[in-house]
Design an enzyme around this catalytic site. Structure first.
Site, PDB file in Angstrom:
ATOM      1  N   ALA A 124     -24.744  34.904  17.686  1.00 27.89           N
ATOM      2  CA  ALA A 124     -25.877  35.208  18.556  1.00 27.89           C
ATOM      3  C   ALA A 124     -26.455  33.871  19.014  1.00 27.89           C
ATOM      4  CB  ALA A 124     -26.911  36.018  17.796  1.00 27.89           C
TER       5      ALA A 124
ATOM      6  N   GLY B 141     -22.716  36.687  14.907  1.00 26.01           N
ATOM      7  CA  GLY B 141     -22.557  37.778  15.856  1.00 26.01           C
ATOM      8  C   GLY B 141     -21.168  37.825  16.477  1.00 26.01           C
TER       9      GLY B 141
ATOM     10  N   GLU C  63     -19.120  39.647  14.013  1.00 25.94           N
ATOM     11  CA  GLU C  63     -19.584  41.039  14.031  1.00 25.94           C
ATOM     12  C   GLU C  63     -19.074  41.774  15.266  1.00 25.94           C
ATOM     13  OE1 GLU C  63     -23.638  39.519  13.461  1.00 25.94           O
ATOM     14  OE2 GLU C  63     -23.813  40.921  11.804  1.00 25.94           O
TER      15      GLU C  63
ATOM     16  N   GLU D 156     -25.137  33.083   9.000  1.00 28.49           N
ATOM     17  CA  GLU D 156     -26.567  33.314   9.257  1.00 28.49           C
ATOM     18  C   GLU D 156     -27.454  32.748   8.151  1.00 28.49           C
ATOM     19  OE1 GLU D 156     -24.193  35.625   9.646  1.00 28.49           O
ATOM     20  OE2 GLU D 156     -24.543  36.714  11.518  1.00 28.49           O
TER      21      GLU D 156
HETATM   22  C1  HXC Z   1     -26.635  28.785  20.719  1.00 27.43           C
HETATM   23  C2  HXC Z   1     -24.818  27.454  20.367  1.00 27.43           C
HETATM   24  C3  HXC Z   1     -24.371  28.279  19.326  1.00 27.43           C
HETATM   25  C4  HXC Z   1     -25.148  29.441  19.010  1.00 27.43           C
HETATM   26  C5  HXC Z   1     -22.969  26.666  19.522  1.00 27.43           C
HETATM   27  N1  HXC Z   1     -23.906  26.470  20.454  1.00 27.43           N
HETATM   28  N2  HXC Z   1     -23.217  27.769  18.823  1.00 27.43           N
HETATM   29  N3  HXC Z   1     -25.921  27.711  21.062  1.00 27.43           N
HETATM   30  N4  HXC Z   1     -26.258  29.625  19.744  1.00 27.43           N
HETATM   31  N5  HXC Z   1     -24.795  30.308  18.066  1.00 27.43           N
HETATM   32  C6  HXC Z   1     -24.005  25.369  21.422  1.00 27.43           C
HETATM   33  C7  HXC Z   1     -24.397  24.077  20.755  1.00 27.43           C
HETATM   34  O1  HXC Z   1     -25.788  24.021  20.589  1.00 27.43           O
HETATM   35  C8  HXC Z   1     -23.881  23.068  21.742  1.00 27.43           C
HETATM   36  O2  HXC Z   1     -24.790  22.991  22.829  1.00 27.43           O
HETATM   37  C9  HXC Z   1     -22.606  23.715  22.263  1.00 27.43           C
HETATM   38  O3  HXC Z   1     -22.729  25.113  21.984  1.00 27.43           O
HETATM   39  C10 HXC Z   1     -21.368  23.196  21.574  1.00 27.43           C
HETATM   40  O4  HXC Z   1     -21.536  23.352  20.165  1.00 27.43           O
HETATM   41  P1  HXC Z   1     -21.355  22.137  19.127  1.00 27.43           P
HETATM   42  O5  HXC Z   1     -22.144  22.501  17.932  1.00 27.43           O
HETATM   43  O6  HXC Z   1     -21.635  20.849  19.763  1.00 27.43           O
HETATM   44  O7  HXC Z   1     -19.796  22.258  18.832  1.00 27.43           O
HETATM   45  P2  HXC Z   1     -19.020  21.787  17.513  1.00 27.43           P
HETATM   46  O8  HXC Z   1     -19.603  20.489  17.006  1.00 27.43           O
HETATM   47  O9  HXC Z   1     -17.588  21.862  17.847  1.00 27.43           O
HETATM   48  O10 HXC Z   1     -19.378  22.898  16.403  1.00 27.43           O
HETATM   49  C11 HXC Z   1     -18.943  24.252  16.569  1.00 27.43           C
HETATM   50  C12 HXC Z   1     -19.696  25.194  15.597  1.00 27.43           C
HETATM   51  C13 HXC Z   1     -21.227  24.970  15.750  1.00 27.43           C
HETATM   52  C14 HXC Z   1     -19.279  24.874  14.142  1.00 27.43           C
HETATM   53  C15 HXC Z   1     -19.292  26.612  15.912  1.00 27.43           C
HETATM   54  O11 HXC Z   1     -21.547  25.072  17.143  1.00 27.43           O
HETATM   55  C16 HXC Z   1     -22.062  25.964  15.020  1.00 27.43           C
HETATM   56  O12 HXC Z   1     -22.215  25.888  13.795  1.00 27.43           O
HETATM   57  N6  HXC Z   1     -22.661  26.929  15.745  1.00 27.43           N
HETATM   58  C17 HXC Z   1     -23.554  27.884  15.177  1.00 27.43           C
HETATM   59  C18 HXC Z   1     -22.787  28.905  14.412  1.00 27.43           C
HETATM   60  C19 HXC Z   1     -23.737  29.942  13.815  1.00 27.43           C
HETATM   61  O13 HXC Z   1     -24.609  29.613  13.001  1.00 27.43           O
HETATM   62  N7  HXC Z   1     -23.605  31.194  14.237  1.00 27.43           N
HETATM   63  C20 HXC Z   1     -24.427  32.255  13.739  1.00 27.43           C
HETATM   64  C21 HXC Z   1     -25.571  32.426  14.677  1.00 27.43           C
HETATM   65  S1  HXC Z   1     -26.719  33.589  14.028  1.00 27.43           S
HETATM   66  P3  HXC Z   1     -25.301  21.574  23.390  1.00 27.43           P
HETATM   67  O14 HXC Z   1     -26.296  21.983  24.430  1.00 27.43           O
HETATM   68  O15 HXC Z   1     -25.862  20.835  22.233  1.00 27.43           O
HETATM   69  O16 HXC Z   1     -24.049  20.954  23.940  1.00 27.43           O
HETATM   70  C22 HXC Z   1     -26.103  35.067  14.394  1.00 27.43           C
HETATM   71  C23 HXC Z   1     -26.962  36.149  13.894  1.00 27.43           C
HETATM   72  C24 HXC Z   1     -26.592  37.505  14.301  1.00 27.43           C
HETATM   73  O17 HXC Z   1     -25.094  35.256  14.985  1.00 27.43           O
HETATM   74  C25 HXC Z   1     -27.706  38.446  14.074  1.00 27.43           C
HETATM   75  C26 HXC Z   1     -28.693  38.129  13.011  1.00 27.43           C
HETATM   76  C27 HXC Z   1     -29.913  37.408  13.457  1.00 27.43           C
END
Ligand code: HXC
Length: 257
Positions: A65, A108, A111, A131
């Site tokens: 998400a 997400g 999911e 998460e």
């Molecule tokens: C918003 C995101 C994002 C996310 C990545 N980006 N994931 N933006 N929401 N979930 C954005 C980053 O901010 C970045 O933007 C760009 O995408 C590239 O990501 P990087 O982090 O620079 O890439 P990398 O270093 O290769 O790392 C990849 C990654 C990392 C390991 C996947 O991006 C990451 O950990 N993302 C979050 C994963 C996560 O926690 N997902 C769960 C979300 S919560 P900029 O602008 O900086 O270039 C969820 C909850 C569901 O899904 C419902 C319950 C609430």
């Protein structure tokens, strides 16, 4: 219909939805959610579509998400807007769905893949429910569907540590149906989808509904449900055609009715 965060394609009887927010690794903001659901619903209503493929990019199916969109919200904001409930609609799609996952399928994203009927993974796929690292928990069914798919021990570990699992571990655990080389993922997904779309659509819907019933009921009730639906297949033209074709040693031509 025109969309901004997804791409739509058709290959014969297969509908393809490609998540397309490369700048955010396909993070699922509300616009993506509404567009995916609208596109899937449109394909579902189209009798010319027999299977739907949902996919992302090579680097990410979806990295979760959209954290930046979620960040400023209060409890009342997310409660009153009933965040993420709309995704339930995707689980109600009757047409079979395949998630073709390459790269990250996190939060997400994982999911969303699990809402689909089949997950086909590239050897680069990584699955996880991170998460917990953000101070939240899965919110689109992850704690439930992951547990049903891989069992309690692994689901607990993934949800409590946020660790990712690679494609090989996901296949061993039963989360994905098969692993293919990343370069072949798109073709392979279309190939599986084309096979499914070549079957009778109503019968495929009945098969899907019966398998899904296994997650909602007891064994005895599930077997009873299956048998009733099995009987019902004999009311279709496609059962007549399918069995006649076998007996006459030819290929069936299903009318999807
Ligand atoms: C918003 C995101 C994002 C996310 C990545 N980006 N994931 N933006 N929401 N979930 C954005 C980053 O901010 C970045 O933007 C760009 O995408 C590239 O990501 P990087 O982090 O620079 O890439 P990398 O270093 O290769 O790392 C990849 C990654 C990392 C390991 C996947 O991006 C990451 O950990 N993302 C979050 C994963 C996560 O926690 N997902 C769960 C979300 S919560 P900029 O602008 O900086 O270039 C969820 C909850 C569901 O899904 C419902 C319950 C609430």
């Amino acid at each position: 219909t025109s969309y901004e965060t997804i791409l739509i394609d058709r290959k014969d009887r297969v509908g393809v939805i490609t998540l397309n927010r490369p700048e955010a690794l396909n993070a699922l903001n509300l616009q993506v959610m509404h567009e995916v659901i609208a596109a899937a619903t449109e394909f579902d209503r189209d009798p010319g579509i027999g299977c739907i493929v949902l996919t992302g990019s090579a680097k990410a199916f979806a990295a979760g998400a959209d954290i930046k969109e979620m960040q400023p919200n209060s409890y009342m904001d997310v409660y009153l807007a009933d965040w993420f409930t709309a995704w339930d609609r995707l689980a109600e799609i009757r047409t079979p769905t395949i998630a073709a996952v390459s790269g990250y399928a996190l939060g997400g994203g994982c999911e969303l893949a699990m809402i689909c009927d089949i997950i086909l993974a590239a050897d680069t796929a990584k699955f996880g429910q991170p998460e917990i690292k953000l101070g939240v928990i899965p919110g689109i069914g992850g704690s439930q569907r992951l547990t049903r798919a891989v069992g309690k021990a692994k689901a607990m570990e993934l949800c409590l540590t946020g660790r990712m699992m690679d494609a090989a571990e996901a296949e061993r655990a039963g989360l994905v149906s098969r692993i293919v080389p990343a370069a072949d993922l798109a073709d392979e997904a279309i190939s599986v989808a084309t096979t499914i779309a070549g079957m009778s659509l109503p019968i495929a819907m009945m098969a899907k509904e019966s398998v899904n019933r296994a997650f909602e009921t007891t064994l005895a009730e599930g077997v009873r449900f299956e048998r009733r639906v099995f009987h019902a297949t004999f009311a279709t033209a496609d059962q007549k055609e399918g069995m006649a074709a076998f007996v006459e040693k030819r290929k069936p031509t299903f009318e999807h009715r």
